[in-house]
Design an enzyme around this catalytic site. Structure first.
Site, short mmCIF file in Angstrom:
data_model
loop_
_atom_site.label_atom_id
_atom_site.label_comp_id
_atom_site.label_asym_id
_atom_site.label_seq_id
_atom_site.Cartn_x
_atom_site.Cartn_y
_atom_site.Cartn_z
CE LYS A 68 79.80 124.21 52.87
NZ LYS A 68 79.34 122.84 52.71
N GLY A 70 85.98 121.21 55.22
CA GLY A 70 86.18 119.80 55.49
C GLY A 70 85.48 119.30 56.75
CB THR A 71 82.49 120.58 58.55
OG1 THR A 71 82.91 121.90 58.29
CG2 THR A 71 81.90 120.46 59.95
CB THR A 72 81.19 116.59 55.50
OG1 THR A 72 80.52 117.83 55.28
CG2 THR A 72 80.23 115.44 55.36
CG HIS A 122 71.86 116.11 71.13
ND1 HIS A 122 71.39 116.28 69.86
CD2 HIS A 122 71.00 116.75 71.93
CE1 HIS A 122 70.29 117.00 69.89
NE2 HIS A 122 70.03 117.31 71.13
CB SER A 132 83.79 125.01 48.98
OG SER A 132 83.04 123.95 49.47
NE ARG A 260 82.37 122.71 44.99
CZ ARG A 260 83.38 123.07 44.22
NH1 ARG A 260 83.21 123.15 42.92
NH2 ARG A 260 84.55 123.38 44.74
CE LYS A 261 84.81 120.87 40.10
NZ LYS A 261 85.60 121.92 39.45
N GLY A 262 85.76 118.04 46.34
CA GLY A 262 86.75 117.55 47.31
C GLY A 262 88.18 117.63 46.80
P1 A3P Z 1 84.25 121.38 47.50
O1 A3P Z 1 83.00 122.19 47.44
O2 A3P Z 1 85.50 122.18 47.20
O3 A3P Z 1 84.20 120.10 46.72
P2 A3P Z 1 82.24 121.17 54.78
O4 A3P Z 1 82.13 119.70 55.08
O5 A3P Z 1 83.03 121.94 55.83
O6 A3P Z 1 80.93 121.77 54.43
O7 A3P Z 1 83.20 121.27 53.48
C1 A3P Z 1 82.70 120.83 52.24
C2 A3P Z 1 83.90 120.58 51.30
O8 A3P Z 1 84.57 119.36 51.70
C3 A3P Z 1 83.41 120.38 49.86
O9 A3P Z 1 84.48 120.89 49.05
C4 A3P Z 1 83.29 118.85 49.79
O10 A3P Z 1 83.34 118.35 48.48
C5 A3P Z 1 84.51 118.42 50.61
N1 A3P Z 1 84.34 117.07 51.19
C6 A3P Z 1 83.21 116.53 51.73
N2 A3P Z 1 83.45 115.29 52.17
C7 A3P Z 1 84.76 115.02 51.90
C8 A3P Z 1 85.60 113.87 52.11
N3 A3P Z 1 85.12 112.76 52.66
N4 A3P Z 1 86.89 113.94 51.71
C9 A3P Z 1 87.39 115.07 51.14
N5 A3P Z 1 86.65 116.20 50.91
C10 A3P Z 1 85.35 116.17 51.29
#
Ligand code: A3P
Length: 294
Positions: A68, A70-72, A122, A132, A260-262
């Site tokens: 949570k 910013g991994t994604t 992989h 988050s 979610r919200k970012g």
């Molecule tokens: P919120 O729940 O505050 O919106 P992770 O990827 O480590 O699981 O973190 C998830 C958080 O990163 C979530 O925050 C998500 O909305 C946000 N997020 C996912 N993709 C994003 C992107 N491309 N740019 C900015 N924030 C992003």
């Protein structure tokens, strides 16, 4: 620490899950305490396998994040930077696959079922994180179904402050990576979600340079940095069908729940100033003298 000098191999043979301190996260997921961190029990064996067997190649890039945080987003950016000569933006696999499908987790994917998988197969601000994570876990309902779970926000926050949550304590991760970066700046790039939000363009250039693929002047003139930043933006990724449907992490979570919200500072909508003060004090004492600012 001296504890870290043990070979993972010995640990793997000798360690019994039952010998470790056991806990439960606020959403009802079993935790075990290992080397000062609370781990999800379900990833304990895969994590040990990775420690024991993973051999990095010089060309490997490892993204290390607290969940949570910013991994994604980091996966999407690093994938796009590293593969920009293989795929044009309009042919990017990110348009059809969730970033976690393209860049696997060591624990949830690569070492999930096999102790020593064939790697060639992989391709490989704490308050916001707490909020988050809470939304993410409540949405995915991974924890045990029981009357007492999930715990309410006050109790969950108290556990967060005590470091009793998946991968907790948060601040020890921050400090650990901060110190690793100070010791080896060429090998560790320390990035904050907030910095990416503030100026993604310059951070993308910095990541590319760190990865050994700096953007050429020509690529910059073509607008490639902005195109990659645009493709990986919250708005772009969250609107794709690949991220609105399907599951990841071995079917445990919905792809949509990664978006979610970012926004930075969303915690103000859920947590009180007193809660923030508690965390501020905790971090102040933890980071004292380290040079790490938050
Ligand atoms: P919120 O729940 O505050 O919106 P992770 O990827 O480590 O699981 O973190 C998830 C958080 O990163 C979530 O925050 C998500 O909305 C946000 N997020 C996912 N993709 C994003 C992107 N491309 N740019 C900015 N924030 C992003």
């Amino acid at each position: 620490s001296a504890e870290d000098d043990n070979s993972p191999n010995d640990e793997f043979q000798e360690l019994q899950l039952q010998t470790l301190e056991q806990g439960m996260s606020w959403d009802g997921q079993p935790l075990v305490k290992y080397k000062g961190f609370w781990l999800l029990a379900m990833i304990f064996l895969p994590m040990l396998s990775a420690r024991k067997n993973f051999k990095a190649k010089d060309t490997d890039v490892i993204i290390s994040t607290m969940s949570k945080s910013g991994t994604t987003w980091m996966k999407a950016l690093t994938f796009s930077i590293a593969n920009r000569n293989r795929f044009t933006i309009d042919q990017s696999p990110l348009l059809t696959c969730n970033p976690h499908t393209l860049v696997p987790f060591l624990e949830y994917n690569v070492y999930w079922e096999q102790e020593n998988p064939d790697l060639e197969k992989h391709s490989l601000n704490p308050l916001d994180q707490f909020v988050s994570q809470r939304h993410f876990l409540l949405e995915n309902k991974i924890g045990k179904e029981a009357d007492q779970y999930p715990l309410g926000v006050d109790e969950a926050f108290d556990m967060f402050c005590r470091g009793v949550h998946s991968w907790g304590p948060f601040w020890d991760h921050m400090l650990g990576y901060w110190n690793a970066r100070s010791e080896n700046p060429g090998k560790v790039l320390f990035l904050k979600y907030e910095d990416l939000k503030e100026d993604v363009t310059s951070q993308v250039k910095k990541i590319a340079e760190f990865m050994g693929f700096p953007f050429s002047l020509e690529e910059e003139k073509q607008g490639l940095v902005d195109q990659i930043s645009g493709l990986c933006s919250f708005e772009s990724l969250s609107s794709l069908a690949a991220n609105k449907t399907g599951n990841n992490l071995n079917g445990l979570v919905k792809n949509s729940s990664f978006f979610r919200k970012g926004k930075v500072g969303d915690w103000t909508n859920y947590l009180t100033p007193a809660m923030a003060e508690r965390v501020r004090k905790l971090m102040e004492s933890k980071f004292e003298g380290s040079g790490l600012m938050f």
